[in-house]
Write a protein that holds these residues in place. Structure first.
Motif, PDB file in Angstrom:
ATOM      1  N   GLY A 277       3.515   8.325   1.159  1.00  0.00           N
ATOM      2  CA  GLY A 277       2.163   8.105   1.677  1.00  0.00           C
ATOM      3  C   GLY A 277       1.549   6.818   1.190  1.00  0.00           C
ATOM      4  N   GLY A 278       0.293   6.655   1.484  1.00  0.00           N
ATOM      5  CA  GLY A 278      -0.449   5.456   1.129  1.00  0.00           C
ATOM      6  C   GLY A 278      -0.761   4.622   2.337  1.00  0.00           C
ATOM      7  N   LEU A 279       0.037   4.745   3.377  1.00  0.00           N
ATOM      8  CA  LEU A 279      -0.157   3.933   4.578  1.00  0.00           C
ATOM      9  C   LEU A 279       0.417   4.717   5.750  1.00  0.00           C
ATOM     10  CD1 LEU A 279      -1.186   1.054   5.006  1.00  0.00           C
ATOM     11  CD2 LEU A 279       1.153   0.287   4.956  1.00  0.00           C
ATOM     12  N   ALA A 280      -0.292   4.700   6.855  1.00  0.00           N
ATOM     13  CA  ALA A 280       0.214   5.410   8.032  1.00  0.00           C
ATOM     14  C   ALA A 280       1.003   4.436   8.889  1.00  0.00           C
ATOM     15  CB  ALA A 280      -0.950   5.987   8.835  1.00  0.00           C
TER      16      ALA A 280
ATOM     17  N   GLN B   6       0.812  -1.210   0.000  1.00  0.00           N
ATOM     18  CA  GLN B   6       0.000   0.000   0.000  1.00  0.00           C
ATOM     19  C   GLN B   6       0.847   1.262   0.000  1.00  0.00           C
ATOM     20  OE1 GLN B   6      -0.811  -2.463   2.261  1.00  0.00           O
ATOM     21  NE2 GLN B   6      -2.778  -3.171   1.478  1.00  0.00           N
ATOM     22  N   GLY B   7       2.135   1.111   0.287  1.00  0.00           N
ATOM     23  CA  GLY B   7       2.992   2.302   0.292  1.00  0.00           C
ATOM     24  C   GLY B   7       4.440   1.880   0.264  1.00  0.00           C
TER      25      GLY B   7
ATOM     26  N   THR C 191       3.606   3.981  12.522  1.00  0.00           N
ATOM     27  CA  THR C 191       3.941   4.602  13.803  1.00  0.00           C
ATOM     28  C   THR C 191       5.373   5.100  13.777  1.00  0.00           C
ATOM     29  OG1 THR C 191       4.750   2.522  14.701  1.00  0.00           O
ATOM     30  CG2 THR C 191       2.397   3.014  14.989  1.00  0.00           C
ATOM     31  N   LYS C 192       5.644   6.001  14.748  1.00  0.00           N
ATOM     32  CA  LYS C 192       6.983   6.577  14.849  1.00  0.00           C
ATOM     33  C   LYS C 192       8.011   5.473  15.094  1.00  0.00           C
ATOM     34  CE  LYS C 192       8.117   8.390  18.731  1.00  0.00           C
ATOM     35  NZ  LYS C 192       8.080   9.214  19.948  1.00  0.00           N
ATOM     36  N   GLU C 193       7.616   4.482  15.910  1.00  0.00           N
ATOM     37  CA  GLU C 193       8.573   3.407  16.231  1.00  0.00           C
ATOM     38  C   GLU C 193       8.942   2.630  14.980  1.00  0.00           C
ATOM     39  OE1 GLU C 193       6.815   4.802  19.723  1.00  0.00           O
ATOM     40  OE2 GLU C 193       5.753   3.862  18.046  1.00  0.00           O
ATOM     41  N   THR C 194       7.945   2.345  14.161  1.00  0.00           N
ATOM     42  CA  THR C 194       8.217   1.597  12.920  1.00  0.00           C
ATOM     43  C   THR C 194       9.187   2.368  12.047  1.00  0.00           C
ATOM     44  OG1 THR C 194       5.926   0.902  13.039  1.00  0.00           O
ATOM     45  CG2 THR C 194       7.123   0.375  11.024  1.00  0.00           C
ATOM     46  N   LEU C 195       8.947   3.673  11.967  1.00  0.00           N
ATOM     47  CA  LEU C 195       9.790   4.505  11.110  1.00  0.00           C
ATOM     48  C   LEU C 195      11.237   4.471  11.593  1.00  0.00           C
ATOM     49  CD1 LEU C 195       8.870   6.208   8.694  1.00  0.00           C
ATOM     50  CD2 LEU C 195       9.016   8.201  10.150  1.00  0.00           C
ATOM     51  N   LEU C 196      11.416   4.609  12.897  1.00  0.00           N
ATOM     52  CA  LEU C 196      12.784   4.641  13.425  1.00  0.00           C
ATOM     53  C   LEU C 196      13.453   3.275  13.311  1.00  0.00           C
ATOM     54  CD1 LEU C 196      12.186   6.940  16.504  1.00  0.00           C
ATOM     55  CD2 LEU C 196      13.372   7.507  14.387  1.00  0.00           C
ATOM     56  N   GLU C 197      12.654   2.240  13.523  1.00  0.00           N
ATOM     57  CA  GLU C 197      13.207   0.887  13.333  1.00  0.00           C
ATOM     58  C   GLU C 197      13.692   0.714  11.908  1.00  0.00           C
ATOM     59  OE1 GLU C 197      10.182  -1.794  15.823  1.00  0.00           O
ATOM     60  OE2 GLU C 197      10.773  -2.635  13.863  1.00  0.00           O
ATOM     61  N   ALA C 198      12.834   1.129  10.978  1.00  0.00           N
ATOM     62  CA  ALA C 198      13.189   0.964   9.561  1.00  0.00           C
ATOM     63  C   ALA C 198      14.443   1.766   9.239  1.00  0.00           C
ATOM     64  CB  ALA C 198      12.021   1.402   8.678  1.00  0.00           C
TER      65      ALA C 198
END
Lengths: 252, 421
Positions: B248-251, B228-229, B253-260
């Motif tokens: 965009g396309g999918l929201a 989806q994104g 969380t902040k934790e996911t973003l930092l993990e990635a």
């Protein structure tokens, strides 16, 4: 040594071809000859994108030539026209009515005899795609410098030459008295080699050469094109052998 | 033969992709954070360098070329670096040759941001004569085969090509302000001045049935369709984030973003090491070939210019060796149909090839034979069932070279045989 890379005047650079190098294309071929490297891909036969391209007599053939960087130069239009013409001549038209056949050739690196490499690559890509062909269209380039002929010239030799000739043969077609003969340009069986009607399919020459030199250039180009056709046959024989080994035929 | 539709039907595999992911697997069996196999082939010329990158099934070619041009008047010290991304008609059945589609423009814009706007290259170092002459680098990326994850493939290929490119040395005449570009054989060119080297890491964001968002690294075609994104980081080996591209396309969380981002830093370092190894090998290889070429040619020759004076005399020494000796022109048949004569013929051909190789060495050392013109090209042997033994091993010294091409009297060039004397 006569030439910079130590070749004789009548020696071709060793060619190499790899079929099926691209996954999405129906057929593809990477053809290398010395420093010249060309990738050709074929899509088709497919439903034509525009209904105006539908032709009940055969496929709508379109060939696009791009340099390695993707940029299109004006000089590629002529090559596109020659390749499209050669493709129309060798494809068995009757089998593919109302379809579109599109070929793309990327010249990854050009170092002389690019037109020949493009045609050889496109022919092998058509075979890889499984399109039915009357024969193989294989070509070669000959350059004339003074009264010496140089087969398969490098870019430097082409630039310094006073004239050059690109010639493609329709190799291996059986003696047919059909449309293929009409598409062929030049003397039918002009090579005078006997078995197999190898006919000249495409010829493009430029430069200032007198009649004798032009004739010699043509003859030399025919021999060189035959060598290219031999090479194509070797490649296809090996590929067939590999395929037969990998997929054993089922009996019974 | 079945007709191919111009549109692919990528949705067929969606359910399969999702069920694999629920078990922590990808379609081709790799882990969620594993990359497909990467290989880069480098190429360098006098004024351009290229990198052809294979990432799984995706094939991308990037070429960097430089030319001297005038700078903008308000930036007299800055050179230019432009990118162009094209989806070749080869890449996918839907690609048309012509104007690049929006996806290509998006990738091009992304590459500009991650490489140029993060100051990876010092544009001021591209200036040659202030206000008059600067280098303008152009990086063209072509997608030859679309197997997924074009963003990573294009930007890594562009970065690899930029690192392989060598800026030619220039001579500036102080009096006339004229700039001469030196050929690499005259003076060694220098690599581009890079402040840092960003590499791109793309994740596809896929929402599973239970609502969990999984991020998978290096998505392939089927996964891109079900995602989806996408989330792309561009990092250098110092773990600095140069670009974050999250259209965009999918929201998440902040934790996911930092993990990635953390995962991306590791992957970028791996990419850096892999490409670096390839660059070093390519550089050595290029230098070795250049030395070889310079050793062979005369000292006053530059680059690959052909010595035109020697050509008129033709090739005396090797004129009798034609196609058949140095190229395989014999007819190939299936094993079952081989006749004993053909076997002997093939063995003879191989023997003569070996002798030709020995002879080439001998000739390279021996003084040249008297000039006698080059012979006509050998025709292909007639495709009879028993081929004529054209290339017999020669027990005696080689036959004399054939008549020159200029000699009109010998008109039957086509039938010249190798063993006639």
């Amino acid at each position: 040594m006569a030439r910079t890379d130590g070749r004789d005047g009548n020696q071709l650079r060793p060619p190499s071809a790899e079929l099926g190098v691209l996954r999405r294309c129906d057929g593809s071929c990477r053809f290398t000859q010395g420093g010249t490297e060309v990738v050709a891909g074929v899509y088709g036969p497919a439903v034509p994108r525009y209904s105006r391209d539908e032709d009940y007599t055969g496929p709508a053939v379109e060939v696009v030539v791009r340099s390695g960087t993707g940029a299109a130069l004006g000089s590629e239009r002529l090559l596109e026209a020659m390749l499209a013409g050669a493709t129309r001549a060798i494809v068995v038209r009757e089998l593919y009515p109302n379809t579109a056949l599109s070929g793309t050739v990327h010249v990854l690196h050009g170092d002389g005899a690019v037109t020949a490499a493009a045609l050889n690559a496109l022919t092998l890509a058509l075979v890889d795609a499984g399109v039915a062909l009357r024969g193989l269209a294989c070509g070669a380039v000959v350059a004339a410098q003074g009264s010496t002929l140089l087969l398969d010239p490098t870019e430097a030799e082409e630039d310094a030459a006073q004239g050059a000739c690109f010639l493609a043969l329709l190799e291996g077609a059986a003696d047919e008295k059909d449309g293929a003969a009409d598409d062929a340009v030049g003397a039918g069986g002009g090579a005078g080699d006997g078995a197999g009607a190898d006919r000249i399919l495409v010829m493009d020459s430029w430069g200032r050469c007198d009649k004798e030199l032009q004739l010699k250039m043509t003859r030399a180009a025919v021999s060189a094109a035959k060598a290219a056709a031999n090479f194509a046959r070797v490649v296809l024989d090996r590929r067939t052998a590999l395929q037969e080994r990998n997929t054993p035929m089922e009996t019974g | 033969m079945s007709l191919r539709e111009t549109l692919d039907i990528p949705g067929v595999n969606d359910a399969f992709v999702l069920s694999c992911l629920s078990e922590g697997l990808r379609v081709d069996g790799r882990g969620l954070l594993a990359r497909r196999s990467l290989s880069v082939k480098f190429r360098r010329g006098a004024d351009a360098a290229g990198a052809e990158l294979h990432l799984g099934d995706t094939r991308v070619s990037a070429v960097v070329a430089g030319e001297l041009t005038q700078p903008f008047p308000d930036r007299p010290n800055e050179g230019f670096l432009t990118f162009a991304v094209e989806f070749s008609a080869l890449g996918a059945p839907g690609f048309e040759a012509g104007r690049p589609p929006p996806e290509a423009l998006e990738i091009c814009r992304y590459i500009e941001r991650s490489i140029r706007e993060s100051n990876a290259i010092d544009l001021e170092a591209l200036a040659v004569v202030q206000g008059e002459r600067v280098w303008s680098l152009r990086c063209d990326v072509v997608v030859l085969d679309h197997g997924g994850n074009l963003r990573d493939a294009c930007s890594v290929a562009a970065m690899a090509a930029l690192q392989h490119y060598r800026q030619p040395a220039v001579d500036v005449d102080d009096a006339s302000r004229r700039v001469t570009v030196k050929h690499p054989d005259q003076e060694e060119p220098s690599p581009l001045p890079l402040h840092h080297i960003p590499y791109s890491v793309t994740f596809a964001l896929i929402r599973a049935e239970d609502g969990e968002v999984a991020y998978v690294y290096d998505p392939e075609l089927a996964e891109e369709h079900v995602a989806q994104g996408t989330l792309t980081f561009s990092l250098n080996k110092h773990r600095e984030v140069c670009t974050l591209h999250f259209p965009g396309g999918l929201a998440v969380t902040k934790e996911t973003l930092l993990e990635a981002a953390d995962v991306a830093a590791t992957k970028a370092t791996e990419l850096h090491d892999a490409v670096q190894r390839g660059l070093e090998l390519a550089d050595e290889d290029f230098k070795a070939r250049q030395l070889e070429r310079l050793r062979k040619s005369a000292p006053d020759q530059i680059g690959a210019e052909a010595p035109l004076e020697g050509l008129a005399q033709g090739a005396e020494a090797l004129s009798h060796l034609g196609y058949d000796d140095l190229h395989v022109t014999g007819t190939l048949r299936k094993e079952a149909e081989k006749t004993p004569e053909e076997d002997a013929g093939m063995a003879a051909l191989l023997q003569s090839l070996e002798r030709a190789a020995d002879l080439t060495e001998a000739r390279a050392n021996a003084p040249p034979a008297p000039a006698n013109g080059s012979s006509k090209p050998k025709p292909k042997p007639k495709p009879k069932s028993i081929p004529e033994p054209k290339s017999k091993p020669k027990p005696k010294p080689k036959p004399k070279p054939k008549a020159r091409i200029e000699d009109d009297s010998e008109d039957e060039e086509e039938t010249m045989q190798l063993d006639s004397t």
